[in-house]
Design a protein around this motif. Structure first.
Motif, PDB file in Angstrom:
ATOM      1  N   ASP A  96      -3.328 -12.767   7.928  1.00 13.62           N
ATOM      2  CA  ASP A  96      -2.882 -12.165   9.191  1.00 13.62           C
ATOM      3  C   ASP A  96      -1.385 -12.290   9.403  1.00 13.62           C
ATOM      4  N   LEU A  99       0.551  -9.596  11.116  1.00 10.61           N
ATOM      5  CA  LEU A  99       0.277  -9.459  12.540  1.00 10.61           C
ATOM      6  C   LEU A  99       0.879 -10.592  13.362  1.00 10.61           C
ATOM      7  N   ASP A 102       7.149 -11.344  12.799  1.00 11.99           N
ATOM      8  CA  ASP A 102       7.995 -10.162  12.636  1.00 11.99           C
ATOM      9  C   ASP A 102       8.888 -10.246  11.406  1.00 11.99           C
ATOM     10  N   TRP A 233      -2.136 -13.619  22.750  1.00 11.98           N
ATOM     11  CA  TRP A 233      -1.653 -12.238  22.879  1.00 11.98           C
ATOM     12  C   TRP A 233      -0.165 -12.226  23.184  1.00 11.98           C
ATOM     13  N   ARG A 237       4.914  -7.544  21.152  1.00  8.86           N
ATOM     14  CA  ARG A 237       4.651  -7.259  19.733  1.00  8.86           C
ATOM     15  C   ARG A 237       3.269  -6.676  19.502  1.00  8.86           C
ATOM     16  N   ARG A 238       2.441  -6.703  20.548  1.00  4.58           N
ATOM     17  CA  ARG A 238       1.060  -6.205  20.436  1.00  4.58           C
ATOM     18  C   ARG A 238       0.309  -6.968  19.340  1.00  4.58           C
ATOM     19  N   ARG A 239       0.451  -8.302  19.351  1.00  6.90           N
ATOM     20  CA  ARG A 239      -0.146  -9.124  18.310  1.00  6.90           C
ATOM     21  C   ARG A 239      -0.824 -10.332  18.916  1.00  6.90           C
ATOM     22  N   ALA A 243      -5.943  -9.112  19.610  1.00 12.94           N
ATOM     23  CA  ALA A 243      -5.648  -7.761  19.119  1.00 12.94           C
ATOM     24  C   ALA A 243      -6.892  -7.174  18.472  1.00 12.94           C
TER      25      ALA A 243
END
Length: 334
Positions: A96, A99, A102, A233, A237-239, A243
């Motif tokens: 992962d 996810l 970055d 959450w 970053r929407r991670r 998610a």
């Protein structure tokens, strides 16, 4: 000192000793302690204030005594669970990584840990040839309540389980204060991870009070709250663990909890700054000074994350979510 230690062991009484640096304290308690264990068949322990002192006893003092003493000496180094790598969680973190991070730095650290995991025998953080960042190690370390035990595919090589087996086979356990207090905290709830110990020497005992307060009390910080919420959450970053389809309401709950936490700790910090003593402590004489708007948010979020964990199809994801739910519950109780 050695005679006093021997007398205390034989009479099953407490003893407090103060001695300066360099007078041979370690040998003065180790020799009578090991002799008493050999004579009685008892299991004994030494608890030091730091892992560095543990390493000195295990790598230098005890091997020397094992050669010099006229009876068998068996000993084992015992560290806390969080010091050991979990191969299952490492695999999940690497899978992962895209996810979770970055940039390439943390991913490179995970790959370094994976390479080290293939050759290490001990599998502890102190054995790593580099110091991993806390966020990376937190994803790969062994974690209480997040272990499959014998049903795990890595059980045969599990570093933490191996350390437990060695501890149960040894006559003398070498702990640190944190491990001792962690086991005591577990025993208060009816569990334990250390074998039964018949006598214990607490080295550097003047440090024990702070460690006891840390493990037997509650610690609740802005950073810890932010870390747990970020694992669940990260909206920008929407991670995170949330998610996944169907978790959108919980994602919003995390964002709201983060907003409430920021305000709560901001107000608390301002209050503490006005009231704190020179030592940085702000006593609460008349109850908590603020309306506790955060605990209900964390408790509700813990319930939702726990429910998601119970309904998850993937067992690894379920265990990870359940571990975070327990953390949220613990913070709410604090």
């Amino acid at each position: 000192m050695a005679t006093a230690v021997a007398d205390a062991l034989s009479s099953k009484s407490h003893l407090v000793v103060e001695a300066g640096t360099g007078v041979g304290k370690s040998f003065a308690y180790l020799v009578p302690l090991l002799a008493w264990a050999a004579d009685t068949g008892a299991t004994v322990a030494v608890a030091t204030s730091t892992i560095a002192l543990q390493e000195q006893l295990v790598r230098k003092d005890l091997p020397l005594l094992a050669e010099a003493l006229p009876f068998e000496v068996s000993f084992a180094l015992v560290k806390g669970r969080a010091n050991y790598l979990c191969l299952r969680r490492l695999g999940m973190a690497i899978e992962d990584a895209a996810l979770l991070f970055d940039d390439d730095g943390p991913r490179a650290e995970l790959e370094q840990i994976r390479a080290w995991a293939n050759v290490t025998e001990e599998g502890s953080r102190q054995d790593l040839p580099f110091r991993p960042s806390p966020g990376v190690w937190d994803l790969a370390r062994a974690e209480q309540g997040n272990c499959k035990g014998r049903s795990c595919g890595h059980y045969a090589r599990c570093f933490y389980q191996r350390s437990r087996r060695l501890a149960h086979e040894a006559r003398c356990l070498v702990l640190n204060h944190h491990v001792l207090m962690s086991d005591l905290a577990l025993r208060r709830s009816g569990a334990s991870f250390l074998p039964k110990v018949d006598a214990i020497v607490i080295d550097e005992a003047h440090d024990l009070e702070d460690t006891a307060a840390e493990h037997l009390g509650q610690r609740f910080t802005s950073f810890g709250t932010s870390t747990v919420l970020g694992r669940l959450w990260h909206g920008g970053r929407r991670r995170g663990l949330l998610a996944r389809p169907g978790a959108e309401p919980l994602q919003r709950d995390v964002q709201e909890a983060r907003r409430v936490a920021k305000r709560f700790f901001g107000l608390l910090g301002a209050w503490a700054e006005q009231r704190a003593s020179s030592g940085g402590l702000a006593p609460i004489a008349d109850g908590f000074p603020l309306d506790d708007t955060l605990s209900p948010r964390l408790r509700d979020l813990a319930e939702g994350v726990g429910r998601l964990a119970r309904n998850a199809d993937d067992l690894d994801a379920s265990m990870e979510l359940a571990a975070r739910a327990r953390q949220l519950d613990g913070m709410a109780e604090s």
